[in-house]
Scaffold this motif. Structure first.
Motif, PDB file in Angstrom:
ATOM      1  N   SER A 227       8.501  -4.505  -5.543  1.00  0.00           N
ATOM      2  CA  SER A 227       7.433  -3.970  -6.400  1.00  0.00           C
ATOM      3  C   SER A 227       6.110  -4.704  -6.169  1.00  0.00           C
ATOM      4  N   VAL A 228       6.175  -6.017  -5.935  1.00  0.00           N
ATOM      5  CA  VAL A 228       4.947  -6.768  -5.647  1.00  0.00           C
ATOM      6  C   VAL A 228       4.308  -6.271  -4.364  1.00  0.00           C
ATOM      7  N   ARG A 229       5.132  -6.009  -3.328  1.00  0.00           N
ATOM      8  CA  ARG A 229       4.593  -5.468  -2.083  1.00  0.00           C
ATOM      9  C   ARG A 229       3.933  -4.099  -2.318  1.00  0.00           C
ATOM     10  N   LEU A 230       4.567  -3.275  -3.141  1.00  0.00           N
ATOM     11  CA  LEU A 230       4.018  -1.947  -3.414  1.00  0.00           C
ATOM     12  C   LEU A 230       2.729  -2.030  -4.222  1.00  0.00           C
ATOM     13  N   MET A 231       2.690  -2.940  -5.200  1.00  0.00           N
ATOM     14  CA  MET A 231       1.487  -3.062  -6.034  1.00  0.00           C
ATOM     15  C   MET A 231       0.301  -3.592  -5.249  1.00  0.00           C
TER      16      MET A 231
END
Length: 263
Positions: A34-38
């Motif tokens: 999720s951090v990579r996506l955000m």
């Protein structure tokens, strides 16, 4: 017989601990993704979902840590302080065997919990680019330890393992001693267990065993080399932990052996 008791304990406690461990590691992977996506998206849904995963990740860390203590207390209470104790104390094993099975299994779960928390934290921030740098860092650390400390590096590792085990065992025995004394009374058993827990804590502070050993270790610095003083300090701390563990072990054993009052 101790091995069979530990196998039974691991099987019983694993039903609670293993799902929590799995959930923690899965949530860590989810946070990483999720951090990579955000980082590459400004969509509100992705940010909301990522934030939710982070909250679940933090909750999973707390849940695993708390449950490791709850399971330790619950297993001791259920097996040895309730009606189930009538069966446990008829087994062909001594009170020492029953106690050691609880202590060792609980200590293992504490270590596994700590390691899982560290691993989950690493997974949550992991990037592929970190692999090369991490490998080189470990190589440099190993080279430095081998060059400067030689056998002292191995000695420090052994001492660290001993301290970790004694700290885990000491925490178990503090709870066990408090409960065994509290449950030796006919009424208000849980309340008295909590009272004795704080009594033992205050007694530990009043006696100041840790301070005594630390003071003694500081006094040894002038007579020893730096590494010798460090080793001396560590072993004095180990001795202090052993004293506390022995005291709580004897209290628990005596209460279970002489004043057991099953519910």
């Amino acid at each position: 017989m101790l091995g069979k008791l530990m196998k039974y304990e691991f099987r019983a406690t694993g039903h609670v601990m293993l799902p929590l461990l799995a959930f923690l590691l899965v949530s860590a992977v989810g946070v990483n993704i999720s951090v990579r996506l955000m980082e590459n998206s400004e969509q509100g849904f992705i940010n909301f979902f990522g934030g939710l995963l982070m909250v679940l990740f933090v909750l999973a860390i707390f849940a695993l840590t708390i449950m490791s203590v709850v399971v330790m207390v619950q297993r001791f209470y259920k097996n040895l302080l309730t009606d189930e104790g009538y069966l446990m104390f008829t087994l062909p094993v001594s009170v020492h065997g029953l106690m050691w099975s609880k202590i060792l299994v609980s200590a293992v779960w504490f270590v596994v919990t700590f390691a899982a928390d560290m691993l989950a934290g690493f997974i949550s921030i992991f990037k592929v680019e970190m692999i090369n740098g991490l490998g080189q860092s470990f190589k440099n650390i190993f080279s430095d330890i081998s060059a400067q400390y030689a056998l002292n590096g191995a000695a420090f590792a052994v001492e660290f393992i001993i301290i970790v085990f004694l700290a885990c065992a000491g925490m178990c025995l503090l709870f066990y001693a408090s409960m065994s004394v509290g449950f030796s009374f006919p009424r208000n058993k849980w309340l008295l267990s909590v009272v004795f827990f704080f009594v033992f804590q205050i007694a530990m502070q009043f006696l100041g065993l840790g301070g005594i050993f630390t003071w003694a270790s500081v006094g040894s610095v002038n007579q020893l080399s730096v590494l010798g003083a460090i080793h001396s300090s560590i072993w004095l701390l180990i001795a202090g932990e052993l004293v506390l563990c022995a005291i709580f072990y004897v209290i628990t054993w005596l209460m279970l052996k002489k004043r057991l009052n099953l519910e």
